[in-house]
Design an enzyme around this catalytic site. Structure first.
Site, short mmCIF file in Angstrom:
data_model
loop_
_atom_site.label_atom_id
_atom_site.label_comp_id
_atom_site.label_asym_id
_atom_site.label_seq_id
_atom_site.Cartn_x
_atom_site.Cartn_y
_atom_site.Cartn_z
N ASP A 1 -10.44 10.06 82.84
CA ASP A 1 -9.48 10.16 81.74
C ASP A 1 -8.19 10.70 82.32
O ASP A 1 -8.11 11.88 82.71
CB ASP A 1 -10.03 11.08 80.66
CG ASP A 1 -9.08 11.26 79.49
OD1 ASP A 1 -7.94 10.71 79.52
OD2 ASP A 1 -9.44 11.97 78.54
N VAL A 2 -7.15 9.87 82.38
CA VAL A 2 -5.91 10.30 83.04
C VAL A 2 -5.19 11.39 82.27
O VAL A 2 -4.27 12.03 82.82
CB VAL A 2 -4.95 9.11 83.27
CG1 VAL A 2 -5.60 8.07 84.19
CG2 VAL A 2 -4.49 8.49 81.96
N ASN B 1 -1.30 2.89 86.82
CA ASN B 1 -1.25 1.77 85.89
C ASN B 1 -1.70 2.09 84.47
O ASN B 1 -1.24 1.46 83.52
CB ASN B 1 -2.10 0.62 86.46
CG ASN B 1 -2.34 -0.48 85.47
OD1 ASN B 1 -1.44 -1.23 85.11
ND2 ASN B 1 -3.60 -0.60 85.02
N TYR C 1 6.33 4.22 72.85
CA TYR C 1 6.15 3.45 74.07
C TYR C 1 7.45 3.37 74.87
O TYR C 1 7.47 3.63 76.08
CB TYR C 1 5.66 2.04 73.71
CG TYR C 1 5.32 1.18 74.90
CD1 TYR C 1 4.16 1.41 75.64
CD2 TYR C 1 6.15 0.14 75.28
CE1 TYR C 1 3.83 0.62 76.73
CE2 TYR C 1 5.83 -0.66 76.37
CZ TYR C 1 4.67 -0.42 77.09
OH TYR C 1 4.36 -1.21 78.17
N LYS D 1 8.24 4.99 78.63
CA LYS D 1 8.54 4.11 79.77
C LYS D 1 9.92 4.41 80.34
O LYS D 1 10.14 4.30 81.55
CB LYS D 1 8.41 2.65 79.36
CG LYS D 1 6.98 2.21 79.05
CD LYS D 1 6.04 2.45 80.23
CE LYS D 1 4.63 1.96 79.95
NZ LYS D 1 3.72 2.18 81.10
#
Length: 246
Positions: free
Chosen positions: A55-56, A82, A150, A154
């Site tokens: 789990d990042v 990623n 999002y 980013k």
């Protein structure tokens, strides 16, 4: 000496394509993701694949991932950072705070945690150094409507990429970002028929392209010597309405 890569979000989509490409190229590849089954499907019977559910968003889980890589190979040459999520749609006045935090946890904090562990290994290993490639997005340049979480993460990832590249220079660590537009994956399955929201409020079908070409682009980046870097690379469907006014 076998080169070693860590690929997060390796069980599906772009991560799966990149993991398979690096395995084909002879890398030892640690396949990280939340679910073991898709990771095992990508690994198949390949002896050079290491499946590590992770789990990042959890610092201990990320540390355990890189500990597993250290125990298996003793080094890491490439991190394809990623794992990400589009999260809940919404504008700044409608997106719930809890959903905002969930997007930030995966798309920004998760990238930070993985890069942190990779850089620590790359600095201490011999020979030292390595390459980190962060998976950005076309949204790191221009957002779609009602994607504040999002798009903001980013855009923030671009700052993370630049900071890692700057701080990594003295240690032979290169960091770049690949910004992808409309690669054909499970995530973009409705783009060509259902359509995507445009800046003028319309819903327009958009073309996609084979996600295998993303893996080809990543290969180009990782095959460079550490004396060279591609800070930013954009790959997109040629016909998508990104380059224009809307």
């Amino acid at each position: 000496m076998t080169k070693v890569a860590v690929v997060t979000g390796a069980g599906t989509g772009i991560g799966r394509q990149v993991a398979r490409a690096l395995l084909d190229d002879g890398y030892g590849v640690a396949l990280a993701g939340r679910r073991r089954e898709p990771l095992q499907e990508v690994a198949g019977e390949r002896a050079e694949a290491l499946v590590v559910p992770a789990d990042v968003t959890d610092a201990d889980s990320v540390a355990a991932l890189f500990d597993a890589v250290r125990q298996r190979w003793g080094r890491v040459d490439v991190l394809f950072n990623n794992a990400g999520t589009t999260g809940t749609r919404g504008s700044v006045d409608t997106l719930p705070v809890e959903d905002w935090k969930a997007i930030v946890d995966v798309n920004l904090t998760g990238m930070f945690l993985c890069a942190q562990q990779a850089v620590r290994m790359m600095k201490e290993q011999s020979p030292r150094g390595g390459r980190i490639i962060n998976n950005g997005s076309i949204s790191a340049h221009t957002p779609r409507p009602e994607t504040v979480g999002y798009a903001a993460t980013k855009h923030a990832l671009t700052g993370l990429t630049k900071s890692i590249a700057l701080d990594g220079r003295p240690h032979d660590i290169a960091c770049g970002q690949i910004d992808i537009g409309n690669a054909a994956t499970e995530l973009t399955s409705g783009f060509s028929d259902v359509g995507m929201p445009q800046a003028d409020g319309s819903l327009v079908p958009e073309p996609t392209f084979d996600a295998a070409h993303v893996a080809d682009a990543v290969r180009t980046m990782v095959n460079l010597p550490l004396s060279a870097n591609v800070p930013f690379l954009t790959i997109m469907a040629n016909g998508m309405p990104f380059l224009g006014r809307g």
